[in-house]
Write a protein that holds these residues in place. Structure first.
Motif: not given
Length: 335
Positions: A171, A197, A237, A300, A304
Protein backbone atom coordinates in the motif's frame (compact mmCIF):
# COMPACT_ATOMS: atom_id res chain seq x y z
CA UNK A 1 11.31 28.98 -30.44
CA UNK A 2 12.26 29.59 -26.84
CA UNK A 3 9.46 28.25 -24.64
CA UNK A 4 8.75 28.93 -20.97
CA UNK A 5 6.89 26.04 -19.32
CA UNK A 6 5.12 27.56 -16.33
CA UNK A 7 3.18 25.78 -13.58
CA UNK A 8 2.92 25.27 -9.85
CA UNK A 9 4.81 22.38 -8.31
CA UNK A 10 2.33 19.50 -8.11
CA UNK A 11 -0.23 18.12 -10.55
CA UNK A 12 -0.04 21.24 -12.72
CA UNK A 13 3.60 20.70 -13.63
CA UNK A 14 2.95 16.98 -14.20
CA UNK A 15 0.56 18.00 -16.97
CA UNK A 16 3.39 19.93 -18.62
CA UNK A 17 5.46 16.74 -18.53
CA UNK A 18 2.66 15.00 -20.46
CA UNK A 19 3.26 17.54 -23.23
CA UNK A 20 6.94 16.64 -23.60
CA UNK A 21 6.64 15.69 -27.32
CA UNK A 22 5.61 19.31 -27.92
CA UNK A 23 8.51 21.07 -26.24
CA UNK A 24 11.32 18.55 -26.40
CA UNK A 25 13.94 19.59 -28.92
CA UNK A 26 13.11 23.27 -28.51
CA UNK A 27 14.92 25.86 -26.40
CA UNK A 28 12.72 25.39 -23.33
CA UNK A 29 12.90 25.96 -19.58
CA UNK A 30 10.60 25.45 -16.59
CA UNK A 31 9.36 28.07 -14.13
CA UNK A 32 7.80 26.35 -11.16
CA UNK A 33 7.85 25.94 -7.37
CA UNK A 34 10.45 24.12 -5.29
CA UNK A 35 8.97 20.68 -4.49
CA UNK A 36 10.26 17.12 -4.47
CA UNK A 37 8.78 16.60 -7.93
CA UNK A 38 10.26 19.74 -9.42
CA UNK A 39 13.67 19.13 -7.87
CA UNK A 40 13.63 15.84 -9.76
CA UNK A 41 12.60 17.69 -12.93
CA UNK A 42 15.45 20.16 -12.42
CA UNK A 43 18.01 17.34 -12.58
CA UNK A 44 16.97 16.72 -16.19
CA UNK A 45 15.64 20.06 -17.46
CA UNK A 46 16.70 23.69 -17.07
CA UNK A 47 14.47 25.06 -14.33
CA UNK A 48 13.85 28.18 -12.26
CA UNK A 49 12.00 28.18 -8.93
CA UNK A 50 9.66 30.93 -7.74
CA UNK A 51 7.79 31.14 -4.40
CA UNK A 52 4.48 29.37 -3.86
CA UNK A 53 1.64 31.92 -4.10
CA UNK A 54 -2.10 31.29 -3.89
CA UNK A 55 -5.10 33.52 -3.32
CA UNK A 56 -6.40 30.91 -0.90
CA UNK A 57 -3.58 31.66 1.52
CA UNK A 58 -5.51 34.76 2.55
CA UNK A 59 -8.68 32.69 2.98
CA UNK A 60 -6.83 30.43 5.39
CA UNK A 61 -5.71 33.37 7.54
CA UNK A 62 -2.26 33.94 6.03
CA UNK A 63 -2.61 37.19 4.06
CA UNK A 64 0.82 38.50 5.02
CA UNK A 65 2.51 35.25 3.98
CA UNK A 66 0.71 35.53 0.66
CA UNK A 67 1.78 39.16 0.16
CA UNK A 68 5.40 38.42 1.05
CA UNK A 69 5.53 35.49 -1.36
CA UNK A 70 3.80 37.57 -4.05
CA UNK A 71 6.36 40.38 -3.78
CA UNK A 72 9.21 37.88 -4.02
CA UNK A 73 7.53 36.13 -6.94
CA UNK A 74 7.05 39.40 -8.84
CA UNK A 75 10.74 40.23 -8.60
CA UNK A 76 12.03 36.74 -9.36
CA UNK A 77 9.58 36.22 -12.23
CA UNK A 78 10.53 39.53 -13.81
CA UNK A 79 14.25 38.75 -13.64
CA UNK A 80 13.72 35.34 -15.25
CA UNK A 81 11.45 36.57 -18.04
CA UNK A 82 13.56 39.66 -18.80
CA UNK A 83 16.72 37.56 -19.06
CA UNK A 84 15.23 34.59 -20.96
CA UNK A 85 12.80 36.44 -23.29
CA UNK A 86 10.70 33.41 -24.33
CA UNK A 87 8.78 33.48 -27.61
CA UNK A 88 5.95 31.46 -26.07
CA UNK A 89 4.67 30.65 -22.59
CA UNK A 90 2.81 27.39 -22.03
CA UNK A 91 1.12 27.31 -18.64
CA UNK A 92 -1.16 24.94 -16.77
CA UNK A 93 -1.51 27.34 -13.72
CA UNK A 94 -1.83 28.01 -10.76
CA UNK A 95 -0.89 30.90 -8.39
CA UNK A 96 2.88 30.92 -8.90
CA UNK A 97 2.24 31.16 -12.67
CA UNK A 98 0.46 34.53 -12.62
CA UNK A 99 3.50 36.77 -12.77
CA UNK A 100 5.52 34.85 -15.39
CA UNK A 101 2.43 34.90 -17.61
CA UNK A 102 1.90 38.65 -17.11
CA UNK A 103 5.54 39.49 -17.79
CA UNK A 104 5.68 37.11 -20.73
CA UNK A 105 2.76 38.87 -22.35
CA UNK A 106 4.29 42.30 -21.66
CA UNK A 107 7.51 41.16 -23.35
CA UNK A 108 5.66 39.97 -26.46
CA UNK A 109 5.43 36.21 -25.88
CA UNK A 110 2.51 34.14 -27.16
CA UNK A 111 0.53 32.75 -24.21
CA UNK A 112 -0.95 29.25 -24.29
CA UNK A 113 -3.12 28.65 -21.22
CA UNK A 114 -4.14 25.04 -20.63
CA UNK A 115 -6.54 24.89 -17.71
CA UNK A 116 -5.96 22.02 -15.32
CA UNK A 117 -7.56 18.65 -16.06
CA UNK A 118 -8.78 18.94 -12.46
CA UNK A 119 -11.39 21.49 -13.56
CA UNK A 120 -14.21 19.39 -14.99
CA UNK A 121 -17.17 21.79 -14.75
CA UNK A 122 -15.68 25.23 -15.37
CA UNK A 123 -12.51 27.30 -15.47
CA UNK A 124 -10.23 27.62 -12.48
CA UNK A 125 -9.60 30.93 -10.73
CA UNK A 126 -6.25 31.06 -12.50
CA UNK A 127 -7.91 30.55 -15.88
CA UNK A 128 -10.53 33.23 -15.20
CA UNK A 129 -7.89 35.78 -14.17
CA UNK A 130 -5.14 34.94 -16.67
CA UNK A 131 -7.46 33.99 -19.54
CA UNK A 132 -7.66 37.52 -21.00
CA UNK A 133 -3.86 37.46 -21.43
CA UNK A 134 -3.87 34.20 -23.39
CA UNK A 135 -3.72 33.84 -27.16
CA UNK A 136 -4.92 30.24 -26.85
CA UNK A 137 -7.20 28.90 -24.11
CA UNK A 138 -7.61 25.16 -23.66
CA UNK A 139 -10.20 23.39 -21.49
CA UNK A 140 -9.91 19.66 -20.88
CA UNK A 141 -13.57 18.69 -20.61
CA UNK A 142 -16.67 19.57 -22.64
CA UNK A 143 -18.48 21.11 -19.68
CA UNK A 144 -15.50 23.23 -18.68
CA UNK A 145 -15.21 24.43 -22.28
CA UNK A 146 -18.88 25.43 -22.42
CA UNK A 147 -18.40 27.52 -19.28
CA UNK A 148 -15.20 29.23 -20.45
CA UNK A 149 -15.89 31.47 -23.46
CA UNK A 150 -13.28 31.32 -26.19
CA UNK A 151 -11.76 28.02 -25.04
CA UNK A 152 -10.88 25.12 -27.28
CA UNK A 153 -11.65 21.69 -25.82
CA UNK A 154 -9.25 18.74 -25.82
CA UNK A 155 -10.23 15.93 -23.44
CA UNK A 156 -7.14 13.73 -22.93
CA UNK A 157 -8.68 11.12 -20.62
CA UNK A 158 -8.47 7.52 -21.88
CA UNK A 159 -9.18 4.15 -20.31
CA UNK A 160 -6.42 1.62 -21.03
CA UNK A 161 -7.03 -1.92 -22.22
CA UNK A 162 -3.49 -3.01 -21.36
CA UNK A 163 -3.11 -5.68 -18.65
CA UNK A 164 -2.64 -4.51 -15.10
CA UNK A 165 0.98 -4.83 -13.91
CA UNK A 166 1.75 -7.64 -11.48
CA UNK A 167 1.22 -6.30 -7.99
CA UNK A 168 2.79 -6.93 -4.60
CA UNK A 169 1.11 -6.80 -1.15
CA UNK A 170 2.00 -3.11 -0.92
CA UNK A 171 0.00 0.00 0.00
CA UNK A 172 1.37 3.38 -0.99
CA UNK A 173 -0.01 6.47 0.77
CA UNK A 174 0.91 9.97 -0.38
CA UNK A 175 -0.07 13.50 0.61
CA UNK A 176 1.24 14.98 -2.66
CA UNK A 177 4.05 17.38 -3.44
CA UNK A 178 2.96 20.76 -2.11
CA UNK A 179 1.09 20.74 1.22
CA UNK A 180 1.07 18.63 4.42
CA UNK A 181 -2.04 16.54 5.08
CA UNK A 182 -2.12 15.11 8.60
CA UNK A 183 -5.69 13.79 8.30
CA UNK A 184 -4.73 11.40 5.51
CA UNK A 185 -1.72 10.21 7.52
CA UNK A 186 -3.88 9.57 10.59
CA UNK A 187 -6.54 7.71 8.58
CA UNK A 188 -3.94 5.34 7.12
CA UNK A 189 -2.39 4.91 10.56
CA UNK A 190 -5.83 4.07 12.01
CA UNK A 191 -6.45 1.48 9.32
CA UNK A 192 -3.05 -0.10 9.85
CA UNK A 193 -3.53 -0.34 13.63
CA UNK A 194 -6.94 -1.97 13.11
CA UNK A 195 -5.40 -4.63 10.90
CA UNK A 196 -7.22 -3.46 7.77
CA UNK A 197 -3.95 -3.01 5.90
CA UNK A 198 -1.94 -6.21 6.47
CA UNK A 199 0.22 -5.35 3.47
CA UNK A 200 3.46 -3.43 3.70
CA UNK A 201 2.62 0.28 3.91
CA UNK A 202 4.91 2.98 2.49
CA UNK A 203 3.79 6.54 3.27
CA UNK A 204 5.07 9.84 1.90
CA UNK A 205 4.23 12.54 4.46
CA UNK A 206 5.64 15.74 2.93
CA UNK A 207 7.10 16.87 6.26
CA UNK A 208 8.22 15.45 9.63
CA UNK A 209 5.29 14.27 11.76
CA UNK A 210 4.70 15.62 15.26
CA UNK A 211 2.57 12.62 16.27
CA UNK A 212 3.31 8.89 16.38
CA UNK A 213 2.18 6.35 13.79
CA UNK A 214 2.28 2.57 13.66
CA UNK A 215 5.96 1.53 13.64
CA UNK A 216 5.29 -0.94 10.82
CA UNK A 217 4.56 1.96 8.43
CA UNK A 218 7.60 2.94 6.35
CA UNK A 219 7.64 6.75 6.50
CA UNK A 220 9.30 9.00 3.92
CA UNK A 221 9.03 12.77 3.89
CA UNK A 222 9.67 13.02 0.17
CA UNK A 223 10.28 10.66 -2.73
CA UNK A 224 11.76 11.48 -6.15
CA UNK A 225 9.18 11.21 -8.91
CA UNK A 226 10.93 8.32 -10.64
CA UNK A 227 10.89 6.41 -7.34
CA UNK A 228 7.19 7.16 -6.90
CA UNK A 229 6.49 5.67 -10.33
CA UNK A 230 8.49 2.57 -9.45
CA UNK A 231 6.50 2.16 -6.21
CA UNK A 232 3.20 2.59 -8.06
CA UNK A 233 4.14 -0.15 -10.49
CA UNK A 234 4.30 -2.54 -7.51
CA UNK A 235 1.55 -1.18 -5.25
CA UNK A 236 -1.90 -2.78 -5.22
CA UNK A 237 -3.61 0.02 -3.24
CA UNK A 238 -2.88 3.75 -3.28
CA UNK A 239 -4.30 6.17 -0.72
CA UNK A 240 -3.79 9.71 -1.95
CA UNK A 241 -5.07 13.25 -1.69
CA UNK A 242 -7.50 14.48 -4.35
CA UNK A 243 -4.89 15.90 -6.71
CA UNK A 244 -5.19 14.98 -10.38
CA UNK A 245 -1.49 14.21 -10.73
CA UNK A 246 -1.47 11.66 -7.90
CA UNK A 247 -4.71 10.04 -9.09
CA UNK A 248 -3.76 9.75 -12.75
CA UNK A 249 -0.25 8.48 -11.99
CA UNK A 250 -1.78 5.72 -9.84
CA UNK A 251 -4.42 4.83 -12.46
CA UNK A 252 -1.71 4.56 -15.13
CA UNK A 253 -0.28 1.68 -13.09
CA UNK A 254 -3.64 0.00 -12.47
CA UNK A 255 -3.68 0.68 -8.72
CA UNK A 256 -6.82 0.49 -6.60
CA UNK A 257 -7.13 4.17 -5.71
CA UNK A 258 -8.62 5.55 -2.50
CA UNK A 259 -8.84 9.35 -2.66
CA UNK A 260 -9.03 11.50 0.47
CA UNK A 261 -9.74 15.00 -0.89
CA UNK A 262 -8.47 17.96 1.07
CA UNK A 263 -11.22 20.06 2.64
CA UNK A 264 -11.33 23.85 2.60
CA UNK A 265 -13.65 23.92 5.63
CA UNK A 266 -11.04 21.95 7.60
CA UNK A 267 -8.28 24.34 6.54
CA UNK A 268 -6.55 21.71 4.39
CA UNK A 269 -6.63 23.58 1.07
CA UNK A 270 -7.45 26.93 -0.50
CA UNK A 271 -10.80 25.73 -1.87
CA UNK A 272 -12.75 22.50 -2.35
CA UNK A 273 -11.62 21.68 -5.88
CA UNK A 274 -10.17 18.33 -4.71
CA UNK A 275 -13.70 17.25 -3.80
CA UNK A 276 -14.80 18.03 -7.35
CA UNK A 277 -11.87 16.04 -8.73
CA UNK A 278 -12.38 13.00 -6.51
CA UNK A 279 -16.14 12.96 -7.04
CA UNK A 280 -15.74 13.16 -10.82
CA UNK A 281 -13.35 10.21 -10.84
CA UNK A 282 -15.56 8.28 -8.42
CA UNK A 283 -18.59 8.86 -10.66
CA UNK A 284 -16.65 7.27 -13.52
CA UNK A 285 -15.96 4.22 -11.37
CA UNK A 286 -12.22 4.90 -11.29
CA UNK A 287 -11.63 5.23 -7.55
CA UNK A 288 -13.12 5.04 -4.07
CA UNK A 289 -13.61 8.31 -2.24
CA UNK A 290 -13.42 9.00 1.49
CA UNK A 291 -16.11 11.55 2.32
CA UNK A 292 -16.81 13.86 5.24
CA UNK A 293 -17.34 10.87 7.53
CA UNK A 294 -13.65 9.84 7.24
CA UNK A 295 -14.80 6.25 6.66
CA UNK A 296 -11.44 4.83 5.66
CA UNK A 297 -12.58 1.38 6.77
CA UNK A 298 -15.49 1.36 4.29
CA UNK A 299 -13.33 2.79 1.53
CA UNK A 300 -10.72 0.05 1.94
CA UNK A 301 -13.39 -2.67 1.85
CA UNK A 302 -14.99 -1.14 -1.26
CA UNK A 303 -11.63 -0.73 -3.03
CA UNK A 304 -10.72 -4.37 -2.40
CA UNK A 305 -14.06 -5.49 -3.85
CA UNK A 306 -13.77 -3.30 -6.96
CA UNK A 307 -12.08 -4.35 -10.19
CA UNK A 308 -9.09 -2.03 -10.68
CA UNK A 309 -9.03 0.22 -13.75
CA UNK A 310 -6.10 1.38 -15.86
CA UNK A 311 -6.42 4.90 -17.28
CA UNK A 312 -4.20 7.74 -18.45
CA UNK A 313 -4.08 11.14 -20.12
CA UNK A 314 -3.21 11.09 -23.83
CA UNK A 315 -2.90 14.67 -25.12
CA UNK A 316 -1.79 13.80 -28.67
CA UNK A 317 -4.55 15.85 -30.33
CA UNK A 318 -3.69 18.90 -28.22
CA UNK A 319 0.02 18.47 -28.94
CA UNK A 320 -0.64 18.31 -32.69
CA UNK A 321 -2.77 21.46 -32.59
CA UNK A 322 -0.26 23.43 -30.54
CA UNK A 323 2.68 22.25 -32.63
CA UNK A 324 0.93 23.51 -35.75
CA UNK A 325 0.26 26.89 -34.14
CA UNK A 326 3.82 27.24 -32.91
CA UNK A 327 5.22 26.45 -36.36
CA UNK A 328 3.00 29.21 -37.75
CA UNK A 329 4.12 31.66 -35.08
CA UNK A 330 7.78 30.77 -35.62
CA UNK A 331 7.44 31.20 -39.35
CA UNK A 332 5.91 34.65 -38.94
CA UNK A 333 8.78 35.69 -36.67
CA UNK A 334 11.36 34.38 -39.11
CA UNK A 335 9.70 36.30 -41.95
Amino acid sequence: MRIALVASGGGHVRQLLDLEPLWTGTDYFFITEDTALTRDIATRHRSFFVPHVALGQARLGKPFSMLKAAVQSVWQSWKIMWRERPDAVITTGAGSSYFPVIFGRLLGAKIILIDSFARFSGPSAFARIAGPLAHIRVAQSDEAGRNWPGAQVFDPFRRLETPRPNKEPLVFATVGATLPFDRLVKLVDRAKRKGLLPENVLMQTGQPLDFPVDPEIDLRETLPFNEVKAVLARADIVVCHGGTGSIITALQQGCRVIAVPRSYTRGEHYDNHQWEIAQAFADRGLLTMVGDDDDIEGAIAKARATEPVCATLEPEELIAELRSLMVTWDGREAA
